[in-house]
Design a protein around this motif. Structure first.
Motif, PDB file in Angstrom:
ATOM      1  N   THR A   2       0.734  -1.274   0.077  1.00 65.45           N
ATOM      2  CA  THR A   2       0.096  -0.011   0.121  1.00 65.45           C
ATOM      3  C   THR A   2       1.023   1.420   0.166  1.00 65.45           C
ATOM      4  OG1 THR A   2      -0.126   0.167   2.478  1.00 65.45           O
ATOM      5  CG2 THR A   2      -1.655  -1.251   1.255  1.00 65.45           C
ATOM      6  N   VAL A   3       0.404   2.333  -0.146  1.00 63.08           N
ATOM      7  CA  VAL A   3       1.017   3.716  -0.172  1.00 63.08           C
ATOM      8  C   VAL A   3       1.764   3.999   1.258  1.00 63.08           C
ATOM      9  CG1 VAL A   3       0.710   6.249  -0.420  1.00 63.08           C
ATOM     10  CG2 VAL A   3      -0.754   4.543  -1.901  1.00 63.08           C
ATOM     11  N   HIS A   4       0.990   3.516   2.481  1.00 63.64           N
ATOM     12  CA  HIS A   4       1.572   3.623   3.433  1.00 63.64           C
ATOM     13  C   HIS A   4       2.812   2.742   3.755  1.00 63.64           C
ATOM     14  CE1 HIS A   4      -1.735   6.234   4.338  1.00 63.64           C
ATOM     15  NE2 HIS A   4      -2.627   5.261   3.884  1.00 63.64           N
ATOM     16  N   GLU A   8      10.373   6.857   2.171  1.00 62.38           N
ATOM     17  CA  GLU A   8      10.529   8.032   1.581  1.00 62.38           C
ATOM     18  C   GLU A   8      11.190   7.927   0.205  1.00 62.38           C
ATOM     19  OE1 GLU A   8      12.493  12.645   2.347  1.00 62.38           O
ATOM     20  OE2 GLU A   8      11.714  11.153   4.031  1.00 62.38           O
ATOM     21  N   VAL A  11       8.712   6.262  -2.282  1.00 61.00           N
ATOM     22  CA  VAL A  11       7.770   7.397  -2.705  1.00 61.00           C
ATOM     23  C   VAL A  11       8.455   8.075  -3.717  1.00 61.00           C
ATOM     24  CG1 VAL A  11       6.256   9.142  -2.065  1.00 61.00           C
ATOM     25  CG2 VAL A  11       6.239   7.225  -0.737  1.00 61.00           C
ATOM     26  N   THR A  41      -3.665   7.635  -6.248  1.00 60.05           N
ATOM     27  CA  THR A  41      -3.806   7.927  -5.041  1.00 60.05           C
ATOM     28  C   THR A  41      -2.429   8.568  -4.301  1.00 60.05           C
ATOM     29  OG1 THR A  41      -5.571   6.307  -4.797  1.00 60.05           O
ATOM     30  CG2 THR A  41      -4.449   7.097  -2.769  1.00 60.05           C
ATOM     31  N   LEU A  42      -1.429   8.038  -4.745  1.00 60.44           N
ATOM     32  CA  LEU A  42      -0.130   8.482  -4.155  1.00 60.44           C
ATOM     33  C   LEU A  42       0.231   9.967  -4.715  1.00 60.44           C
ATOM     34  CD1 LEU A  42       2.566   7.740  -2.719  1.00 60.44           C
ATOM     35  CD2 LEU A  42       3.410   7.243  -4.828  1.00 60.44           C
ATOM     36  N   ARG A  44      -1.967  11.969  -5.739  1.00 51.65           N
ATOM     37  CA  ARG A  44      -2.813  13.245  -5.152  1.00 51.65           C
ATOM     38  C   ARG A  44      -2.419  13.365  -3.869  1.00 51.65           C
ATOM     39  NH1 ARG A  44      -7.904  13.797  -7.274  1.00 51.65           N
ATOM     40  NH2 ARG A  44      -7.987  11.718  -8.050  1.00 51.65           N
ATOM     41  N   GLN A  45      -1.988  12.530  -3.002  1.00 53.09           N
ATOM     42  CA  GLN A  45      -1.598  12.815  -1.733  1.00 53.09           C
ATOM     43  C   GLN A  45      -0.303  13.649  -1.592  1.00 53.09           C
ATOM     44  OE1 GLN A  45      -1.258   9.072   0.143  1.00 53.09           O
ATOM     45  NE2 GLN A  45      -3.449   8.681   0.292  1.00 53.09           N
ATOM     46  N   VAL A  46       0.717  13.524  -2.522  1.00 51.06           N
ATOM     47  CA  VAL A  46       1.814  13.837  -2.460  1.00 51.06           C
ATOM     48  C   VAL A  46       2.235  15.220  -3.135  1.00 51.06           C
ATOM     49  CG1 VAL A  46       4.605  13.439  -2.829  1.00 51.06           C
ATOM     50  CG2 VAL A  46       3.030  11.633  -1.856  1.00 51.06           C
ATOM     51  N   LYS A  48       1.357  18.837  -4.975  1.00 54.13           N
ATOM     52  CA  LYS A  48       0.499  20.145  -4.721  1.00 54.13           C
ATOM     53  C   LYS A  48      -0.722  19.838  -6.088  1.00 54.13           C
ATOM     54  CE  LYS A  48       3.755  23.097  -5.305  1.00 54.13           C
ATOM     55  NZ  LYS A  48       4.402  24.337  -5.923  1.00 54.13           N
ATOM     56  N   PHE A  52      -0.534  18.077  -9.436  1.00 55.08           N
ATOM     57  CA  PHE A  52      -1.236  16.696  -9.719  1.00 55.08           C
ATOM     58  C   PHE A  52      -2.130  16.954 -11.132  1.00 55.08           C
ATOM     59  CE2 PHE A  52      -5.107  14.502  -9.241  1.00 55.08           C
ATOM     60  CZ  PHE A  52      -4.823  13.116  -9.262  1.00 55.08           C
TER      61      PHE A  52
END
Length: 86
Positions: A2-4, A8, A11, A41-42, A44-46, A48, A52
């Protein structure tokens, strides 16, 4: 994966691969276990929001990002510094 579960540096590498035109989503899935929706999803989270949106415009309907619609004429590019430690 998963993304979590990514550290670092992983990612960072996924983001780099996602921005590359000739790296298909299937290669990211093979290396890091994130399918296309996981990469979205990654990103979008990381990133700006404006970055994105630029990335989504860039990869939407791009044949080189999807192995299923990629032609054999695309080929693979190799950078001699790609796999060397920095």
């Amino acid at each position: 994966m998963t993304v979590h579960a990514l550290d670092e540096s992983q990612v960072s590498r996924v983001i780099e691969m996602a921005w590359e035109d000739r790296t298909p989503f299937e290669a990211i899935e093979h290396s890091y276990g994130l399918n296309e929706s996981g990469v979205i999803t990654l990103m979008r989270q990381v990133l700006k929001p404006s970055s994105f949106r630029l990335w989504r415009q860039r990869v939407s309907n791009r044949a080189t990002k999807h192995e299923a619609i990629r032609g054999f004429t695309v080929g693979r590019a190799y950078c001699k510094t790609q796999y060397k430690p920095r």
